[in-house]
Structures are given as C-alpha cells and as structure tokens.
Design a protein around this motif. Structure first.
Motif, PDB file in Angstrom:
ATOM      1  N   GLU A 169       0.795  -1.184   0.070  1.00 17.61           N
ATOM      2  CA  GLU A 169       0.015   0.077   0.126  1.00 17.61           C
ATOM      3  C   GLU A 169       0.920   1.221   0.129  1.00 17.61           C
ATOM      4  O   GLU A 169       0.405   2.453  -0.001  1.00 17.61           O
ATOM      5  CB  GLU A 169      -0.683  -0.019   1.359  1.00 17.61           C
ATOM      6  CG  GLU A 169      -1.368  -1.150   1.671  1.00 17.61           C
ATOM      7  CD  GLU A 169      -2.395  -1.902   0.671  1.00 17.61           C
ATOM      8  OE1 GLU A 169      -3.438  -1.243   0.355  1.00 17.61           O
ATOM      9  OE2 GLU A 169      -2.162  -2.720   0.072  1.00 17.61           O
ATOM     10  N   GLY A 170       2.234   1.228   0.001  1.00 21.56           N
ATOM     11  CA  GLY A 170       3.082   2.319   0.027  1.00 21.56           C
ATOM     12  C   GLY A 170       3.359   2.826   1.425  1.00 21.56           C
ATOM     13  O   GLY A 170       3.925   3.904   1.625  1.00 21.56           O
ATOM     14  N   ARG A 171       2.933   1.977   2.341  1.00 17.43           N
ATOM     15  CA  ARG A 171       2.924   2.528   3.764  1.00 17.43           C
ATOM     16  C   ARG A 171       4.689   2.125   4.275  1.00 17.43           C
ATOM     17  O   ARG A 171       4.926   0.951   4.057  1.00 17.43           O
ATOM     18  CB  ARG A 171       2.141   1.817   4.724  1.00 17.43           C
ATOM     19  CG  ARG A 171       0.765   2.367   4.486  1.00 17.43           C
ATOM     20  CD  ARG A 171       0.022   1.715   5.254  1.00 17.43           C
ATOM     21  NE  ARG A 171      -0.360   0.127   5.158  1.00 17.43           N
ATOM     22  CZ  ARG A 171      -1.345  -0.660   4.963  1.00 17.43           C
ATOM     23  NH1 ARG A 171      -2.341  -0.001   5.054  1.00 17.43           N
ATOM     24  NH2 ARG A 171      -1.152  -1.760   4.740  1.00 17.43           N
ATOM     25  N   LEU A 172       5.344   3.038   5.055  1.00 15.49           N
ATOM     26  CA  LEU A 172       6.487   2.896   5.742  1.00 15.49           C
ATOM     27  C   LEU A 172       6.244   1.686   6.679  1.00 15.49           C
ATOM     28  O   LEU A 172       5.309   2.114   7.674  1.00 15.49           O
ATOM     29  CB  LEU A 172       7.204   4.182   6.146  1.00 15.49           C
ATOM     30  CG  LEU A 172       8.486   3.971   6.849  1.00 15.49           C
ATOM     31  CD1 LEU A 172       9.499   3.588   5.792  1.00 15.49           C
ATOM     32  CD2 LEU A 172       8.692   5.271   7.483  1.00 15.49           C
ATOM     33  N   LEU A 173       7.021   0.553   6.957  1.00 12.85           N
ATOM     34  CA  LEU A 173       7.003  -0.298   7.743  1.00 12.85           C
ATOM     35  C   LEU A 173       7.682  -0.039   8.781  1.00 12.85           C
ATOM     36  O   LEU A 173       8.860   0.562   8.843  1.00 12.85           O
ATOM     37  CB  LEU A 173       7.478  -1.620   7.199  1.00 12.85           C
ATOM     38  CG  LEU A 173       6.446  -2.166   5.926  1.00 12.85           C
ATOM     39  CD1 LEU A 173       7.123  -3.402   5.343  1.00 12.85           C
ATOM     40  CD2 LEU A 173       4.751  -2.711   6.373  1.00 12.85           C
ATOM     41  N   GLU A 174       7.041  -0.478  10.118  1.00 18.27           N
ATOM     42  CA  GLU A 174       7.934  -0.083  11.497  1.00 18.27           C
ATOM     43  C   GLU A 174       9.047  -1.278  11.692  1.00 18.27           C
ATOM     44  O   GLU A 174       9.788  -1.284  12.035  1.00 18.27           O
ATOM     45  CB  GLU A 174       6.848  -0.032  12.721  1.00 18.27           C
ATOM     46  CG  GLU A 174       6.207   1.203  12.693  1.00 18.27           C
ATOM     47  CD  GLU A 174       5.477   1.362  13.935  1.00 18.27           C
ATOM     48  OE1 GLU A 174       5.596   0.817  14.734  1.00 18.27           O
ATOM     49  OE2 GLU A 174       4.461   2.054  13.771  1.00 18.27           O
ATOM     50  N   ARG A 175       8.612  -2.454  10.995  1.00 20.50           N
ATOM     51  CA  ARG A 175       9.246  -3.597  11.147  1.00 20.50           C
ATOM     52  C   ARG A 175       9.084  -4.393   9.584  1.00 20.50           C
ATOM     53  O   ARG A 175       8.035  -4.585   9.158  1.00 20.50           O
ATOM     54  CB  ARG A 175       8.779  -4.927  12.172  1.00 20.50           C
ATOM     55  CG  ARG A 175       9.098  -4.083  13.713  1.00 20.50           C
ATOM     56  CD  ARG A 175       9.551  -5.253  14.436  1.00 20.50           C
ATOM     57  NE  ARG A 175       9.961  -4.636  15.701  1.00 20.50           N
ATOM     58  CZ  ARG A 175      11.002  -3.901  16.066  1.00 20.50           C
ATOM     59  NH1 ARG A 175      12.006  -4.031  15.240  1.00 20.50           N
ATOM     60  NH2 ARG A 175      11.026  -3.657  17.397  1.00 20.50           N
ATOM     61  N   PRO A 176      10.111  -4.993   9.055  1.00 19.87           N
ATOM     62  CA  PRO A 176      11.581  -5.052   9.658  1.00 19.87           C
ATOM     63  C   PRO A 176      12.220  -3.715   9.430  1.00 19.87           C
ATOM     64  O   PRO A 176      11.592  -2.739   8.959  1.00 19.87           O
ATOM     65  CB  PRO A 176      12.240  -5.903   8.517  1.00 19.87           C
ATOM     66  CG  PRO A 176      11.564  -5.830   7.335  1.00 19.87           C
ATOM     67  CD  PRO A 176      10.056  -5.525   7.875  1.00 19.87           C
ATOM     68  N   VAL A 177      13.331  -3.536  10.295  1.00 16.79           N
ATOM     69  CA  VAL A 177      14.018  -2.207  10.488  1.00 16.79           C
ATOM     70  C   VAL A 177      15.489  -2.212   9.659  1.00 16.79           C
ATOM     71  O   VAL A 177      15.938  -3.321   9.831  1.00 16.79           O
ATOM     72  CB  VAL A 177      13.991  -1.771  11.933  1.00 16.79           C
ATOM     73  CG1 VAL A 177      15.114  -0.584  12.017  1.00 16.79           C
ATOM     74  CG2 VAL A 177      12.560  -1.500  12.610  1.00 16.79           C
ATOM     75  N   SER A 178      15.582  -1.426   8.888  1.00 18.72           N
ATOM     76  CA  SER A 178      16.920  -1.346   8.394  1.00 18.72           C
ATOM     77  C   SER A 178      18.038  -0.823   9.311  1.00 18.72           C
ATOM     78  O   SER A 178      17.778  -0.055  10.012  1.00 18.72           O
ATOM     79  CB  SER A 178      16.997  -0.366   6.979  1.00 18.72           C
ATOM     80  OG  SER A 178      18.217  -0.044   6.749  1.00 18.72           O
ATOM     81  N   PRO A 179      19.092  -1.531   9.381  1.00 16.90           N
ATOM     82  CA  PRO A 179      20.327  -0.931  10.010  1.00 16.90           C
ATOM     83  C   PRO A 179      20.723   0.365   9.413  1.00 16.90           C
ATOM     84  O   PRO A 179      20.199   0.852   8.301  1.00 16.90           O
ATOM     85  CB  PRO A 179      21.450  -1.970   9.761  1.00 16.90           C
ATOM     86  CG  PRO A 179      20.814  -3.058   9.216  1.00 16.90           C
ATOM     87  CD  PRO A 179      19.661  -2.854   8.656  1.00 16.90           C
ATOM     88  N   ILE A 180      21.477   1.223  10.292  1.00 15.91           N
ATOM     89  CA  ILE A 180      22.064   2.632   9.969  1.00 15.91           C
ATOM     90  C   ILE A 180      23.383   2.113   9.354  1.00 15.91           C
ATOM     91  O   ILE A 180      24.276   1.454   9.979  1.00 15.91           O
ATOM     92  CB  ILE A 180      22.028   3.359  10.939  1.00 15.91           C
ATOM     93  CG1 ILE A 180      20.728   3.675  11.397  1.00 15.91           C
ATOM     94  CG2 ILE A 180      22.712   4.842  10.466  1.00 15.91           C
ATOM     95  CD1 ILE A 180      19.718   4.304  10.563  1.00 15.91           C
ATOM     96  N   PHE A 181      23.786   2.592   8.000  1.00 11.34           N
ATOM     97  CA  PHE A 181      25.107   2.505   7.338  1.00 11.34           C
ATOM     98  C   PHE A 181      25.792   3.664   7.584  1.00 11.34           C
ATOM     99  O   PHE A 181      25.289   4.640   7.243  1.00 11.34           O
ATOM    100  CB  PHE A 181      24.851   1.747   6.056  1.00 11.34           C
ATOM    101  CG  PHE A 181      24.053   0.379   6.049  1.00 11.34           C
ATOM    102  CD1 PHE A 181      24.397  -0.754   6.254  1.00 11.34           C
ATOM    103  CD2 PHE A 181      22.706   0.562   5.908  1.00 11.34           C
ATOM    104  CE1 PHE A 181      23.850  -2.003   6.188  1.00 11.34           C
ATOM    105  CE2 PHE A 181      21.825  -0.570   5.845  1.00 11.34           C
ATOM    106  CZ  PHE A 181      22.771  -1.813   6.129  1.00 11.34           C
TER     107      PHE A 181
END
Length: 71
Positions: A15-27
């Motif tokens: 639906e184009g919604r930003l998911l809370e999980r899973p989470v991307s690490p910070i690089f």
C-alpha cells in the motif's frame, strides 16, 4: 567529533506505507547499505516488504528498489 554520513533503507508494503518492522540498520556508506539489501531482500520480501528506498541524511538518495515477490 566527526559526523559520519548515515544511510538507511525505508521499507514499504504493497500500500506504500512505511513499515515499522523489519527495520533497516544504519550504514556509514551507500555501498554497505546496498550490499545489505542484496543479501537480505528475500527475507524482507517474505516479511511483506514490496519496495525499499535508500535514504541519506533524511533524503531519498537513489531510485526506489522493487523487491520481487517470492509467493
């Protein structure tokens, strides 16, 4: 103290919604972020991620990546 650049993936559902999980690490590099997505896209797809957007310092830094469906 030296500020290091921050790269992260914003992961979205069908639906184009930003998911809370899973989470991307910070690089700290774009290369590391892209390698991580290449290694984890299957697991992310299984968790409902449809596309990933690489964000650098709060701004989208590359075209949206569509993840293939494994279903």
């Amino acid at each position: 103290m030296v500020a290091r650049p921050q790269w992260e993936w914003h992961l979205h559902d069908a639906e184009g919604r930003l998911l809370e999980r899973p989470v991307s690490p910070i690089f700290t590099t774009q290369y590391d972020a892209e390698v991580w997505l290449g290694e984890h896209w299957r697991a992310l797809s299984e968790q409902g991620v449809v596309d990933a957007r690489l964000v650098h310092e709060g701004r989208q830094a590359s075209p949206t990546v569509q993840l293939p469906s494994l279903a």
